[in-house]
Design a protein around this motif. Sequence first.
Motif, PDB file in Angstrom:
ATOM      1  N   PRO A 112      13.640  -5.125  19.236  1.00 39.16           N
ATOM      2  CA  PRO A 112      11.701  -5.618  18.483  1.00 39.16           C
ATOM      3  C   PRO A 112      11.747  -5.519  17.460  1.00 39.16           C
ATOM      4  O   PRO A 112      12.584  -5.482  16.718  1.00 39.16           O
ATOM      5  N   LEU A 113      10.955  -6.936  17.167  1.00 41.84           N
ATOM      6  CA  LEU A 113      10.073  -6.933  15.786  1.00 41.84           C
ATOM      7  C   LEU A 113       9.562  -5.991  15.505  1.00 41.84           C
ATOM      8  O   LEU A 113       8.368  -5.284  15.965  1.00 41.84           O
ATOM      9  N   THR A 114       9.700  -5.331  14.475  1.00 41.70           N
ATOM     10  CA  THR A 114       9.533  -4.291  12.875  1.00 41.70           C
ATOM     11  C   THR A 114       8.552  -4.852  12.083  1.00 41.70           C
ATOM     12  O   THR A 114       8.099  -3.778  11.338  1.00 41.70           O
ATOM     13  N   SER A 115       8.715  -6.142  11.872  1.00 35.09           N
ATOM     14  CA  SER A 115       8.314  -6.472  10.585  1.00 35.09           C
ATOM     15  C   SER A 115       6.687  -6.914  10.325  1.00 35.09           C
ATOM     16  O   SER A 115       6.220  -6.557  10.773  1.00 35.09           O
ATOM     17  N   LYS A 116       6.390  -5.680   9.165  1.00 30.89           N
ATOM     18  CA  LYS A 116       5.422  -6.083   8.930  1.00 30.89           C
ATOM     19  C   LYS A 116       4.048  -6.856   8.942  1.00 30.89           C
ATOM     20  O   LYS A 116       3.153  -6.580   9.118  1.00 30.89           O
ATOM     21  N   ALA A 117       5.061  -7.632   7.842  1.00 34.19           N
ATOM     22  CA  ALA A 117       4.028  -9.412   8.153  1.00 34.19           C
ATOM     23  C   ALA A 117       4.033  -9.936   9.012  1.00 34.19           C
ATOM     24  O   ALA A 117       2.815 -10.156   9.316  1.00 34.19           O
ATOM     25  N   PHE A 118       4.320  -9.480  10.530  1.00 33.31           N
ATOM     26  CA  PHE A 118       4.556 -10.200  11.370  1.00 33.31           C
ATOM     27  C   PHE A 118       3.578  -9.557  12.360  1.00 33.31           C
ATOM     28  O   PHE A 118       3.326 -10.628  12.628  1.00 33.31           O
ATOM     29  N   ASP A 119       3.749  -8.197  12.299  1.00 38.81           N
ATOM     30  CA  ASP A 119       2.225  -7.543  12.794  1.00 38.81           C
ATOM     31  C   ASP A 119       1.105  -7.993  12.255  1.00 38.81           C
ATOM     32  O   ASP A 119       0.432  -7.831  13.171  1.00 38.81           O
ATOM     33  N   SER A 120       0.995  -7.954  11.213  1.00 34.97           N
ATOM     34  CA  SER A 120       0.244  -8.222  10.457  1.00 34.97           C
ATOM     35  C   SER A 120      -0.671  -9.404  10.646  1.00 34.97           C
ATOM     36  O   SER A 120      -2.189  -9.916  10.744  1.00 34.97           O
ATOM     37  N   ASN A 121      -0.073 -10.674  10.785  1.00 39.61           N
ATOM     38  CA  ASN A 121      -0.286 -11.685  10.690  1.00 39.61           C
ATOM     39  C   ASN A 121      -0.841 -12.106  12.717  1.00 39.61           C
ATOM     40  O   ASN A 121      -1.261 -12.750  13.313  1.00 39.61           O
ATOM     41  N   VAL A 122      -0.078 -11.594  13.295  1.00 34.61           N
ATOM     42  CA  VAL A 122       0.008 -11.628  14.708  1.00 34.61           C
ATOM     43  C   VAL A 122      -1.760 -10.751  15.260  1.00 34.61           C
ATOM     44  O   VAL A 122      -2.311 -10.925  15.592  1.00 34.61           O
ATOM     45  N   ARG A 123      -1.350  -9.628  14.230  1.00 31.76           N
ATOM     46  CA  ARG A 123      -2.868  -8.909  14.643  1.00 31.76           C
ATOM     47  C   ARG A 123      -4.197  -9.603  14.223  1.00 31.76           C
ATOM     48  O   ARG A 123      -5.302  -9.876  14.454  1.00 31.76           O
ATOM     49  N   ASN A 124      -4.059 -10.674  12.812  1.00 33.81           N
ATOM     50  CA  ASN A 124      -4.957 -11.372  12.292  1.00 33.81           C
ATOM     51  C   ASN A 124      -5.860 -12.674  13.513  1.00 33.81           C
ATOM     52  O   ASN A 124      -6.319 -12.937  13.663  1.00 33.81           O
ATOM     53  N   ILE A 125      -4.854 -13.425  14.019  1.00 38.20           N
ATOM     54  CA  ILE A 125      -4.588 -14.163  15.749  1.00 38.20           C
ATOM     55  C   ILE A 125      -5.955 -12.983  16.437  1.00 38.20           C
ATOM     56  O   ILE A 125      -6.381 -14.041  16.710  1.00 38.20           O
ATOM     57  N   ILE A 126      -5.037 -12.014  16.590  1.00 34.93           N
ATOM     58  CA  ILE A 126      -6.072 -11.322  18.552  1.00 34.93           C
ATOM     59  C   ILE A 126      -7.279 -11.419  17.249  1.00 34.93           C
ATOM     60  O   ILE A 126      -8.873 -11.571  18.129  1.00 34.93           O
ATOM     61  N   THR A 127      -7.406 -11.021  16.279  1.00 34.45           N
ATOM     62  CA  THR A 127      -8.847 -10.659  15.772  1.00 34.45           C
ATOM     63  C   THR A 127      -9.571 -11.845  15.011  1.00 34.45           C
ATOM     64  O   THR A 127     -11.310 -12.156  15.314  1.00 34.45           O
ATOM     65  N   THR A 128      -9.090 -13.195  14.844  1.00 29.11           N
ATOM     66  CA  THR A 128      -9.733 -14.160  14.609  1.00 29.11           C
ATOM     67  C   THR A 128     -10.519 -14.796  15.380  1.00 29.11           C
ATOM     68  O   THR A 128     -11.128 -15.287  16.044  1.00 29.11           O
ATOM     69  N   ASN A 129      -9.414 -14.807  17.102  1.00 34.07           N
ATOM     70  CA  ASN A 129      -9.759 -15.253  18.795  1.00 34.07           C
ATOM     71  C   ASN A 129     -10.714 -14.347  19.369  1.00 34.07           C
ATOM     72  O   ASN A 129     -10.858 -13.635  19.305  1.00 34.07           O
TER      73      ASN A 129
END
Length: 138
Positions: free
Chosen positions: A121-138
């Motif tokens: 599983p992907l546990t990178s905090k940077a990856f998580d924050s970038n994906v959550r940025n995609i979720i919130t901006t769209n």
Amino acid sequence: MCACVSIIGKDNSPLYIATANVDKEIELQYQVHASLDVIEEKCASSQKQNADGRELYLGLLNSTEIYKIYGYVTNTKVKFVIVIDSSNTSFRENEVRSMFRNLHSLYTDAVCNPFYIPGEPLTSKAFDSNVRNIITTN
């Protein structure tokens, strides 16, 4: 609004899932896993049609009263699933494609980390924050 983004491994094991609403996380996980059969079906039919150049974007997989579920498969058979709230009628197909391209780029950067173990599983905090940025901006 984007309700959920998930990444499923080639053996159908979840590598990453992020939801906009924590209260609906189990419902969204169910929707994602239910769409895996559609992904497998579309991949099998596309391999028969054109063995060389395969389209990565699968389009709309499933539509319910509440959600629209879109799919994308990489060349290594890693599946991306995005669940979008059906009430958002202003969402266009090219925006979904753009989200998948951004997500694929983020995923590629995350798995190129020398400390990442493939299939885990992907546990990178940077990856998580970038994906959550995609979720919130769209």
